[in-house]
Design a protein around this motif. Structure first.
Motif, mmCIF file in Angstrom:
data_model
loop_
_atom_site.group_PDB
_atom_site.id
_atom_site.type_symbol
_atom_site.label_atom_id
_atom_site.label_comp_id
_atom_site.label_asym_id
_atom_site.label_seq_id
_atom_site.Cartn_x
_atom_site.Cartn_y
_atom_site.Cartn_z
ATOM 1 N N ALA A 152 0.835 -1.194 0.000
ATOM 2 C CA ALA A 152 0.000 0.000 0.000
ATOM 3 C C ALA A 152 0.868 1.240 0.000
ATOM 4 O O ALA A 152 1.745 1.391 0.843
ATOM 5 N N THR A 153 0.638 2.124 -0.954
ATOM 6 C CA THR A 153 1.438 3.361 -1.037
ATOM 7 C C THR A 153 0.576 4.614 -1.025
ATOM 8 O O THR A 153 1.078 5.700 -0.765
ATOM 9 N N THR A 154 -0.717 4.466 -1.296
ATOM 10 C CA THR A 154 -1.584 5.646 -1.395
ATOM 11 C C THR A 154 -2.747 5.609 -0.419
ATOM 12 O O THR A 154 -3.535 6.557 -0.378
ATOM 13 N N THR A 155 -2.904 4.553 0.358
ATOM 14 C CA THR A 155 -4.023 4.465 1.292
ATOM 15 C C THR A 155 -3.506 4.317 2.718
ATOM 16 O O THR A 155 -2.345 4.010 2.945
ATOM 17 N N GLY A 156 -4.410 4.518 3.668
ATOM 18 C CA GLY A 156 -4.056 4.424 5.078
ATOM 19 C C GLY A 156 -4.041 5.769 5.775
ATOM 20 O O GLY A 156 -4.030 5.848 7.000
ATOM 21 N N GLY A 157 -4.061 6.855 5.006
ATOM 22 C CA GLY A 157 -3.984 8.186 5.591
ATOM 23 C C GLY A 157 -5.182 8.552 6.446
ATOM 24 O O GLY A 157 -5.082 9.403 7.332
ATOM 25 N N PHE A 158 -6.330 7.924 6.181
ATOM 26 C CA PHE A 158 -7.523 8.225 6.960
ATOM 27 C C PHE A 158 -7.585 7.393 8.245
ATOM 28 O O PHE A 158 -8.497 7.594 9.057
ATOM 29 N N ILE A 159 -6.654 6.473 8.437
ATOM 30 C CA ILE A 159 -6.670 5.579 9.584
ATOM 31 C C ILE A 159 -5.469 5.768 10.497
ATOM 32 O O ILE A 159 -5.590 5.695 11.727
ATOM 33 N N THR A 160 -4.300 6.034 9.933
ATOM 34 C CA THR A 160 -3.055 6.081 10.713
ATOM 35 C C THR A 160 -3.158 6.895 11.995
ATOM 36 O O THR A 160 -2.679 6.448 13.049
ATOM 37 N N PRO A 161 -3.773 8.095 11.986
ATOM 38 C CA PRO A 161 -3.828 8.885 13.227
ATOM 39 C C PRO A 161 -4.553 8.183 14.373
ATOM 40 O O PRO A 161 -4.298 8.498 15.538
ATOM 41 N N TYR A 162 -5.460 7.252 14.043
ATOM 42 C CA TYR A 162 -6.164 6.543 15.113
ATOM 43 C C TYR A 162 -5.190 5.797 16.023
ATOM 44 O O TYR A 162 -5.409 5.689 17.235
ATOM 45 N N TYR A 163 -4.124 5.262 15.448
ATOM 46 C CA TYR A 163 -3.148 4.535 16.264
ATOM 47 C C TYR A 163 -2.471 5.475 17.258
ATOM 48 O O TYR A 163 -2.244 5.109 18.421
ATOM 49 N N VAL A 164 -2.160 6.684 16.813
ATOM 50 C CA VAL A 164 -1.543 7.662 17.715
ATOM 51 C C VAL A 164 -2.542 8.084 18.792
ATOM 52 O O VAL A 164 -2.192 8.212 19.974
ATOM 53 N N ILE B 252 -2.261 9.491 22.771
ATOM 54 C CA ILE B 252 -2.909 10.711 23.264
ATOM 55 C C ILE B 252 -3.916 10.410 24.374
ATOM 56 O O ILE B 252 -3.915 11.087 25.419
ATOM 57 N N ILE B 253 -4.782 9.432 24.163
ATOM 58 C CA ILE B 253 -5.769 9.108 25.196
ATOM 59 C C ILE B 253 -5.092 8.598 26.471
ATOM 60 O O ILE B 253 -5.428 9.067 27.578
ATOM 61 N N PRO B 254 -4.121 7.660 26.400
ATOM 62 C CA PRO B 254 -3.390 7.302 27.628
ATOM 63 C C PRO B 254 -2.701 8.503 28.269
ATOM 64 O O PRO B 254 -2.637 8.594 29.501
ATOM 65 N N ALA B 255 -2.185 9.428 27.457
ATOM 66 C CA ALA B 255 -1.543 10.624 28.005
ATOM 67 C C ALA B 255 -2.530 11.454 28.809
ATOM 68 O O ALA B 255 -2.193 11.996 29.881
ATOM 69 N N PHE B 256 -3.762 11.569 28.323
ATOM 70 C CA PHE B 256 -4.777 12.313 29.065
ATOM 71 C C PHE B 256 -5.074 11.634 30.397
ATOM 72 O O PHE B 256 -5.159 12.299 31.443
ATOM 73 N N TYR B 257 -5.242 10.310 30.377
ATOM 74 C CA TYR B 257 -5.513 9.588 31.627
ATOM 75 C C TYR B 257 -4.365 9.758 32.625
ATOM 76 O O TYR B 257 -4.591 9.956 33.825
ATOM 77 N N ILE B 258 -3.137 9.676 32.134
ATOM 78 C CA ILE B 258 -1.974 9.837 33.009
ATOM 79 C C ILE B 258 -1.928 11.243 33.591
ATOM 80 O O ILE B 258 -1.675 11.436 34.794
ATOM 81 N N ALA B 259 -2.189 12.251 32.760
ATOM 82 C CA ALA B 259 -2.177 13.634 33.234
ATOM 83 C C ALA B 259 -3.278 13.874 34.261
ATOM 84 O O ALA B 259 -3.058 14.536 35.283
ATOM 85 N N PRO C 118 -11.135 1.249 14.730
ATOM 86 C CA PRO C 118 -9.814 1.449 14.112
ATOM 87 C C PRO C 118 -8.775 1.921 15.119
ATOM 88 O O PRO C 118 -9.085 2.600 16.089
ATOM 89 N N GLY C 119 -7.519 1.558 14.851
ATOM 90 C CA GLY C 119 -6.429 2.056 15.669
ATOM 91 C C GLY C 119 -6.137 1.264 16.908
ATOM 92 O O GLY C 119 -5.440 1.748 17.806
ATOM 93 N N ALA C 120 -6.630 0.034 17.001
ATOM 94 C CA ALA C 120 -6.346 -0.797 18.172
ATOM 95 C C ALA C 120 -4.921 -1.331 18.099
ATOM 96 O O ALA C 120 -4.412 -1.658 17.025
ATOM 97 N N LEU D 235 -5.336 0.417 29.163
ATOM 98 C CA LEU D 235 -5.200 -0.878 28.491
ATOM 99 C C LEU D 235 -6.268 -1.060 27.418
ATOM 100 O O LEU D 235 -5.987 -1.547 26.317
ATOM 101 N N ILE D 236 -7.499 -0.653 27.733
ATOM 102 C CA ILE D 236 -8.579 -0.764 26.758
ATOM 103 C C ILE D 236 -8.305 0.130 25.560
ATOM 104 O O ILE D 236 -8.510 -0.260 24.402
ATOM 105 N N SER D 237 -7.831 1.344 25.815
ATOM 106 C CA SER D 237 -7.518 2.265 24.716
ATOM 107 C C SER D 237 -6.403 1.708 23.837
ATOM 108 O O SER D 237 -6.484 1.776 22.604
ATOM 109 N N VAL D 238 -5.362 1.149 24.465
ATOM 110 C CA VAL D 238 -4.205 0.669 23.717
ATOM 111 C C VAL D 238 -4.530 -0.587 22.923
ATOM 112 O O VAL D 238 -4.211 -0.682 21.729
ATOM 113 N N PHE D 239 -5.174 -1.553 23.553
ATOM 114 C CA PHE D 239 -5.340 -2.858 22.909
ATOM 115 C C PHE D 239 -6.649 -2.991 22.133
ATOM 116 O O PHE D 239 -6.716 -3.778 21.191
#
Length: 531
Positions: A274-286, A291-298, A378-380, A321-325
């Motif tokens: 894949a070279t042209t797809t995935g752009g609409f999904i990749t940020p979900y992993y971050v 980001i969500i674990p960072a909010f919980y930690i803060a 997405p993004g699990a 753990l639920i957010s990450v996995f």
């Protein structure tokens, strides 16, 4: 300000249900996740059946979450069962009356079945054909239903028991007025909502003109997360995941695939890089892994009481753990929004920037998905495991982890800084010095405060003399809940709680230092007199 903060109190129970729903959906999906079949493969039919049941229950509860909030707000607002019942009637009538007059020419994702409401025009002696669902309006039909219910119920309490309609009691009058206004509103929405749809289509067409443009991806990312809060997320996902707006690809035998997710899934199945797809999904992993674990930690780091930390640590660990996995940022997003719309605004901007920067740095990690959109998660983190074995995805994976770590550090800093320094003035400018002085005075003054602890949304104080507390002043400055306990008072002040606590400690320290200096001066004077 206090009205917005009090929404968190209203929504605590629905939020718990939402969190449980994400757990059920995540666990059910994880057990039968085809992307990790190389780690475990479930063949037992009872386990598969239970997993599918968990997925369906979780997805169903997430889908009706806005309705649960609607019912909770009505019950809390009036503390009576009648508004809840007539509120449900208003919501149903709006959708039923709308369905009889709506425009059926739009794509299917602009319609959505509401609590079983579908009209089969094939069995009715009127023009139209097929089964028609109401417009997919997200929370907007609920908001309209709420205002109709609130106004009609309040007006019905003043209904005269004398005159020609004296045989109609207050509750029946509420039902009658709600029926009339709901039907009128539903018919009006049938003609108004198409203009909203046309506006959305113009926005989506603007993005689809160049889905390689970072600005367009940024706009999509921001809108997609806002639409999740508004209950409209199925619309942008359908358009860019499964239609030509999200890209097109033809395989070597001439089959066409449309949409970012559909193309990624097809290319992965056929072993194509894949070279042209995935752009609409990749940020979900971050978002889910960082980001969500960072909010919980803060948030947890801002809990100053040892008691609160002992009470909350397991919840935050499970939430991370639920957010990450399993992956679903919706509960945390609602919590951020209710705690602080300003912080939520920062979050949305960061998400939009992620869509842009991940594309700029050519970070592509898609979503292998061929299920019903109802179960999309997405993004699990579990979906990432398969890519550690992929030579062409691994570089993107490494860059994503670095960017994600930076985003996590940034969001921890923003969250802590916001609640510690900048939380005053939710929708208006507030005099920080005056507000702090008034709240401290309402607690009996700085000398009356023995100890103060806080979380991002509550202040807990221990007082020498409890009779000095002024409830009216505290409520006028945003305290929407004040509870007296053995150890002191729990005061829900909203997002200013941490700032007030820090100021109390600062002033207490200053007073203690001043008293200490006075004692030293007295001692020196006494020694001088003795000499």
């Amino acid at each position: 300000m206090s009205k917005w903060h009090s929404l968190l109190e209203f929504m605590q129970f629905p939020l718990k249900i939402l969190f449980l729903a994400t757990v059920l959906l995540g666990v059910g999906s994880a057990i039968i996740n085809p992307n990790v079949a190389f780690l475990w493969s479930v063949t037992n039919q009872n386990i598969i059946r239970a997993s599918e049941m968990f997925r369906y229950i979780g997805a169903f509860l997430i889908n009706i979450f806005p309705v649960l909030v609607y019912l909770k707000v009505l019950s809390k607002k009036f503390e009576d069962s009648v508004p809840v019942i007539v509120g449900v009637i208003a919501y149903l009538l709006i959708n039923i009356s709308m369905t009889f007059f709506l425009d059926t020419t739009f794509p299917s994702y602009f319609y959505k079945e509401v609590l079983g409401i579908s009209i089969n025009f094939d069995v009715l002696p009127i023009s139209g054909s097929g089964i028609v669902d109401p417009y997919n309006m997200g929370i907007f039909s609920l908001v309209i239903s709420y205002f109709i219910t609130m106004k009609c119920y309040q007006h019905s309490r003043h209904h005269s028991v004398y005159g020609i309609f004296s045989f109609i009691d207050h509750d029946a009058w509420a039902v009658i007025t709600i029926l009339i206004l709901s039907v009128v509103s539903g018919v009006a929405l049938a003609f108004i909502w198409p203009y909203i749809i046309q506006g959305l289509n113009l926005f989506f067409d603007l993005i689809a003109k160049d889905i390689t443009n970072p600005i367009n991806l940024m706009l999509y990312g921001m809108f997609e997360r806002i639409s999740a809060i508004l209950g409209l997320v199925d619309i942008p996902r359908n358009i860019f995941w499964f239609t030509s707006s999200g890209g097109t690809w033809m395989n070597e035998v001439g089959l066409n695939f449309f949409g970012d997710v559909a193309i990624w899934t097809a290319q992965k199945a056929q072993g194509v890089q894949a070279t042209t797809t995935g752009g609409f999904i990749t940020p979900y992993y971050v978002i889910n892994l960082f980001i969500i674990p960072a909010f919980y930690i803060a948030y947890y780091s801002l809990c100053t009481s040892r008691k609160d930390r002992g009470r909350y640590w397991l919840f935050f660990l499970l939430a991370i753990l639920i957010s990450v996995f399993c992956g679903n940022p919706l509960p945390a997003e609602f919590l951020i929004l209710l705690l602080s719309p300003m912080l939520y605004g920062f979050y949305i901007v960061i998400v939009g920037l992620l869509y842009a920067f991940l594309h700029i740095f050519n970070v592509i990690i898609g979503y292998n998905f061929s299920d019903a959109l109802l179960f999309a998660n997405p993004g699990a983190g579990l979906d990432l495991i398969q890519y550690f074995r992929s030579a062409y995805v691994l570089p993107s994976l490494m860059k994503m982890l670095i960017i994600g770590l930076g985003a996590a550090i940034l969001f921890v800093f923003l969250t802590r800084a916001y609640f510690s320094k900048y939380a005053f003035g939710l929708f208006q400018f507030v005099d920080k010095e005056k507000t702090t002085n008034e709240i401290i005075n309402a607690l009996g003054g700085i000398d009356n405060i023995i100890d103060a602890q806080s979380t991002p949304d509550k202040l807990t104080v221990e007082l020498k003399n409890r009779e000095l507390i002024d409830y009216a002043v505290l409520q006028s400055y945003g305290a929407y809940l004040i509870l007296e306990a053995k150890g002191g008072y729990l005061i829900r002040l909203g997002n200013m709680s941490t700032i007030i606590r820090n100021e109390i400690l600062h002033r207490s320290k200053s007073v203690a230092e001043l008293n200490q200096r006075k004692k030293l001066r007295v001692r020196k004077r006494n020694k001088a007199e003795e000499a």
